[in-house]
Design a protein around this motif. Structure first.
Motif, PDB file in Angstrom:
ATOM      1  N   ASP A 123       0.848  -1.175   0.000  1.00 29.13           N
ATOM      2  CA  ASP A 123       0.000   0.000   0.000  1.00 29.13           C
ATOM      3  C   ASP A 123       0.884   1.225   0.000  1.00 29.13           C
ATOM      4  OD1 ASP A 123      -1.859   1.963   0.338  1.00 29.13           O
ATOM      5  OD2 ASP A 123      -2.747   1.133   2.174  1.00 29.13           O
ATOM      6  N   ASP A 124       0.745   2.082  -1.014  1.00 29.13           N
ATOM      7  CA  ASP A 124       1.583   3.272  -1.106  1.00 29.13           C
ATOM      8  C   ASP A 124       1.179   4.329  -0.091  1.00 29.13           C
ATOM      9  OD1 ASP A 124       3.176   2.324  -3.076  1.00 29.13           O
ATOM     10  OD2 ASP A 124       1.994   3.154  -4.711  1.00 29.13           O
ATOM     11  N   ASN A 125       0.011   4.209   0.488  1.00 26.15           N
ATOM     12  CA  ASN A 125      -0.460   5.195   1.447  1.00 26.15           C
ATOM     13  C   ASN A 125      -0.450   4.611   2.844  1.00 26.15           C
ATOM     14  OD1 ASN A 125      -1.158   7.092  -0.646  1.00 26.15           O
ATOM     15  ND2 ASN A 125      -2.908   5.766  -1.105  1.00 26.15           N
ATOM     16  N   ASN A 126      -0.462   5.505   3.828  1.00 24.08           N
ATOM     17  CA  ASN A 126      -0.549   5.038   5.208  1.00 24.08           C
ATOM     18  C   ASN A 126      -1.881   4.341   5.397  1.00 24.08           C
ATOM     19  OD1 ASN A 126       1.897   6.132   5.791  1.00 24.08           O
ATOM     20  ND2 ASN A 126       1.090   8.008   6.678  1.00 24.08           N
ATOM     21  N   SER A 127      -1.849   3.074   5.741  1.00 23.48           N
ATOM     22  CA  SER A 127      -3.083   2.308   5.852  1.00 23.48           C
ATOM     23  C   SER A 127      -3.417   1.983   7.292  1.00 23.48           C
ATOM     24  CB  SER A 127      -2.958   1.000   5.051  1.00 23.48           C
ATOM     25  OG  SER A 127      -1.842   0.257   5.505  1.00 23.48           O
ATOM     26  N   GLY A 128      -2.651   2.530   8.220  1.00 22.97           N
ATOM     27  CA  GLY A 128      -2.942   2.304   9.625  1.00 22.97           C
ATOM     28  C   GLY A 128      -2.987   3.624  10.345  1.00 22.97           C
ATOM     29  N   SER A 129      -3.219   3.577  11.629  1.00 24.39           N
ATOM     30  CA  SER A 129      -3.217   4.789  12.434  1.00 24.39           C
ATOM     31  C   SER A 129      -2.269   4.586  13.591  1.00 24.39           C
ATOM     32  CB  SER A 129      -4.625   5.096  12.949  1.00 24.39           C
ATOM     33  OG  SER A 129      -5.080   4.044  13.785  1.00 24.39           O
ATOM     34  N   THR A 130      -1.749   5.678  14.098  1.00 26.71           N
ATOM     35  CA  THR A 130      -0.838   5.580  15.231  1.00 26.71           C
ATOM     36  C   THR A 130      -1.001   6.793  16.124  1.00 26.71           C
ATOM     37  OG1 THR A 130       1.478   5.333  15.899  1.00 26.71           O
ATOM     38  CG2 THR A 130       1.060   6.732  14.007  1.00 26.71           C
ATOM     39  N   ASN A 175       6.999   5.369  16.263  1.00 26.09           N
ATOM     40  CA  ASN A 175       5.627   4.895  16.099  1.00 26.09           C
ATOM     41  C   ASN A 175       5.355   4.418  14.668  1.00 26.09           C
ATOM     42  OD1 ASN A 175       4.998   5.733  18.824  1.00 26.09           O
ATOM     43  ND2 ASN A 175       4.859   7.821  18.047  1.00 26.09           N
ATOM     44  N   PRO A 176       6.113   3.429  14.172  1.00 30.36           N
ATOM     45  CA  PRO A 176       5.936   2.969  12.786  1.00 30.36           C
ATOM     46  C   PRO A 176       4.557   2.379  12.559  1.00 30.36           C
ATOM     47  CG  PRO A 176       7.296   1.425  14.027  1.00 30.36           C
ATOM     48  CD  PRO A 176       7.114   2.631  14.906  1.00 30.36           C
ATOM     49  N   ILE A 177       4.055   2.570  11.360  1.00 29.06           N
ATOM     50  CA  ILE A 177       2.725   2.087  11.002  1.00 29.06           C
ATOM     51  C   ILE A 177       2.798   1.238   9.745  1.00 29.06           C
ATOM     52  CG2 ILE A 177       1.610   4.108  12.023  1.00 29.06           C
ATOM     53  CD1 ILE A 177       1.211   5.159   9.156  1.00 29.06           C
ATOM     54  N   ASN A 199       4.041  -3.617   5.143  1.00 27.18           N
ATOM     55  CA  ASN A 199       2.693  -3.987   4.752  1.00 27.18           C
ATOM     56  C   ASN A 199       1.999  -4.916   5.739  1.00 27.18           C
ATOM     57  OD1 ASN A 199       4.167  -6.293   3.994  1.00 27.18           O
ATOM     58  ND2 ASN A 199       4.249  -5.636   1.847  1.00 27.18           N
ATOM     59  N   MET A 200       2.633  -5.144   6.877  1.00 24.63           N
ATOM     60  CA  MET A 200       1.971  -5.851   7.966  1.00 24.63           C
ATOM     61  C   MET A 200       2.828  -5.718   9.215  1.00 24.63           C
ATOM     62  SD  MET A 200       2.683  -9.867   6.962  1.00 24.63           S
ATOM     63  CE  MET A 200       1.731 -10.425   8.377  1.00 24.63           C
ATOM     64  N   GLY A 201       2.225  -5.968  10.358  1.00 20.74           N
ATOM     65  CA  GLY A 201       2.972  -5.927  11.605  1.00 20.74           C
ATOM     66  C   GLY A 201       3.846  -7.156  11.748  1.00 20.74           C
ATOM     67  N   GLY A 202       4.860  -7.054  12.596  1.00 19.25           N
ATOM     68  CA  GLY A 202       5.751  -8.176  12.845  1.00 19.25           C
ATOM     69  C   GLY A 202       7.204  -7.751  12.794  1.00 19.25           C
ATOM     70  N   TYR A 203       8.067  -8.737  12.671  1.00 20.41           N
ATOM     71  CA  TYR A 203       9.508  -8.501  12.680  1.00 20.41           C
ATOM     72  C   TYR A 203      10.024  -8.302  11.260  1.00 20.41           C
ATOM     73  CZ  TYR A 203      14.487  -9.285  13.279  1.00 20.41           C
ATOM     74  OH  TYR A 203      15.854  -9.158  13.258  1.00 20.41           O
ATOM     75  N   TRP A 204      10.791  -7.206  11.081  1.00 20.56           N
ATOM     76  CA  TRP A 204      11.318  -6.885   9.757  1.00 20.56           C
ATOM     77  C   TRP A 204      12.838  -6.743   9.807  1.00 20.56           C
ATOM     78  CZ3 TRP A 204       8.546  -6.191   5.204  1.00 20.56           C
ATOM     79  CH2 TRP A 204       7.151  -6.174   5.323  1.00 20.56           C
ATOM     80  N   TYR A 205      13.516  -7.443   8.906  1.00 21.84           N
ATOM     81  CA  TYR A 205      14.921  -7.143   8.596  1.00 21.84           C
ATOM     82  C   TYR A 205      14.909  -5.983   7.593  1.00 21.84           C
ATOM     83  CZ  TYR A 205      17.580 -11.217  10.340  1.00 21.84           C
ATOM     84  OH  TYR A 205      18.213 -12.141  11.117  1.00 21.84           O
ATOM     85  N   ILE A 206      15.821  -5.074   7.733  1.00 23.24           N
ATOM     86  CA  ILE A 206      15.984  -4.007   6.753  1.00 23.24           C
ATOM     87  C   ILE A 206      17.356  -4.180   6.126  1.00 23.24           C
ATOM     88  CG2 ILE A 206      15.929  -1.523   6.336  1.00 23.24           C
ATOM     89  CD1 ILE A 206      14.335  -1.293   8.989  1.00 23.24           C
ATOM     90  N   ASN A 207      17.386  -4.890   5.008  1.00 14.88           N
ATOM     91  CA  ASN A 207      18.654  -5.129   4.333  1.00 14.88           C
ATOM     92  C   ASN A 207      19.258  -3.825   3.843  1.00 14.88           C
ATOM     93  OD1 ASN A 207      18.910  -7.959   4.425  1.00 14.88           O
ATOM     94  ND2 ASN A 207      17.322  -8.147   2.873  1.00 14.88           N
ATOM     95  N   LEU A 208      20.560  -3.708   3.979  1.00 14.02           N
ATOM     96  CA  LEU A 208      21.293  -2.538   3.505  1.00 14.02           C
ATOM     97  C   LEU A 208      22.154  -2.902   2.307  1.00 14.02           C
ATOM     98  CD1 LEU A 208      22.642  -0.985   6.844  1.00 14.02           C
ATOM     99  CD2 LEU A 208      20.875  -0.024   5.358  1.00 14.02           C
ATOM    100  N   LEU A 209      22.147  -2.039   1.317  1.00 12.00           N
ATOM    101  CA  LEU A 209      23.099  -2.118   0.232  1.00 12.00           C
ATOM    102  C   LEU A 209      23.700  -0.722   0.096  1.00 12.00           C
ATOM    103  CD1 LEU A 209      24.175  -4.217  -1.809  1.00 12.00           C
ATOM    104  CD2 LEU A 209      22.656  -3.185  -3.498  1.00 12.00           C
ATOM    105  N   ILE A 210      24.927  -0.568   0.572  1.00 15.57           N
ATOM    106  CA  ILE A 210      25.605   0.715   0.555  1.00 15.57           C
ATOM    107  C   ILE A 210      26.631   0.717  -0.575  1.00 15.57           C
ATOM    108  CG2 ILE A 210      27.007   2.344   1.889  1.00 15.57           C
ATOM    109  CD1 ILE A 210      25.826   1.134   4.425  1.00 15.57           C
ATOM    110  N   LYS A 211      26.515   1.690  -1.451  1.00 13.43           N
ATOM    111  CA  LYS A 211      27.392   1.779  -2.624  1.00 13.43           C
ATOM    112  C   LYS A 211      28.091   3.134  -2.650  1.00 13.43           C
ATOM    113  CE  LYS A 211      23.678   1.041  -4.985  1.00 13.43           C
ATOM    114  NZ  LYS A 211      22.690   0.876  -6.085  1.00 13.43           N
TER     115      LYS A 211
END
Length: 302
Positions: free
Chosen positions: A23-30, A192-194, A259-271
């Protein structure tokens, strides 16, 4: 042990269920809840008490931690005007001392005795006699200069891969080497990520003068790829644009999508600016093993 992460420059939809759709828009509230609420350190200096709050219950490494410093006059609680307030950060070891990246203290809006900043711990130190970190705070009140050094232990972060992600520490600082120099990439707090789009900020610091200074570096391009390891390592169904360096803020800025709650890895690619990868690794879309260059975050289910 290598983290099980999944990275692809071109993200392929993995047939997610409706609850996982992008979802390109904020689909939750915080709610705009304050996150810097844990009292981590407290120390008296003469007639004054210095308290340091953070979003963690205890400091660990490697991590970037927002902090709030509050100064109280123990003899006169109405005396709240403190000026020229600043801090330094130092790691003390038997053989040498060095500093680490930080964001200097700034007054909290509407307050003159509360200050916001950020401290980043690059390594653990658990012995307050000869292997510890110190946050030194200087300020002025009624023409009097006040200085205090607050020692703290910093434990090694518990970054565990497995089912119990909720009880592990979050990885918010990533070190790497480039052209003979040491750098630290710091993920600033996603407050407060959503589910949906969230602003996302990373700063890269270069270690100079033997680790005593950490100027901001604009030498790189940063790509991020959020993945959910315990949900088939699926991504967000679209390519997230590279973070763009903002010369006014000194941060690489952009967005991150969940796009859903839970645990997320945020992979980094630094160039580097020539497109050479200096941290992180390209991983084909059918692989689930990637480099250890990453951040992570836990997004609460509403």
């Amino acid at each position: 042990m290598k983290k099980l992460i999944y990275f692809a420059l071109t993200i392929i939809s993995l047939g997610l269920t409706t609850s996982c759709s992008s979802d390109d828009n904020n689909s939750g509230s915080t709610e705009n809840k304050e996150t810097i609420t844990n009292e981590v350190l407290s120390q008296k200096e003469g007639d004054y008490t210095f308290k340091i709050y953070s979003n963690v219950k205890g400091f660990y490494a490697p991590s970037a931690n927002p902090i709030r410093v509050e100064i109280t006059d123990n003899n006169d609680p109405t005396n709240k005007t403190f000026i020229n307030t600043k801090m330094t950060l130092m790691m003390h070891m038997p053989s040498k001392s060095h500093s680490a990246p930080m964001t200097q203290l700034q007054p909290l809006a509407g307050s003159s005795n509360k200050f916001l900043g950020e401290v980043m711990f690059t390594m653990a130190g658990m012995d307050l006699s000869n292997n510890y970190w110190a946050i030194t705070i200087e300020t002025e009140n009624k023409g009097q200069k006040i200085k205090t050094e607050i020692k703290t232990t910093v434990r090694q972060g518990n970054f565990v891969k497995g089912a119990n992600y909720a009880n592990t520490d979050r990885k918010t600082l990533q070190g790497f080497n480039y052209n003979g120099a040491r750098y630290q990439a710091a993920m600033h707090e996603v407050k407060n990520p959503i589910v949906g789009n969230n602003p996302y900020y990373v700063t890269i610091y270069k270690s100079v003068d033997g680790g005593m200074k950490f100027p901001v570096s604009d030498e790189f391009v940063i790509d991020i790829d959020p993945r959910m390891p315990d949900m088939g390592n699926h991504g967000v169904g679209q390519v997230i644009p590279s973070l763009v360096f903002n010369t006014n803020t000194g941060k690489y800025e952009g967005k991150i999508i969940f796009n859903m709650g839970g645990y997320w890895y945020i992979n980094l690619l630094i160039k580097d600016k020539a497109g050479n990868i200096v941290a992180g690794q390209f991983v084909p879309s059918d692989s689930q093993v990637n480099s250890e260059a990453f951040f992570d975050i836990m997004l609460k289910n509403d």
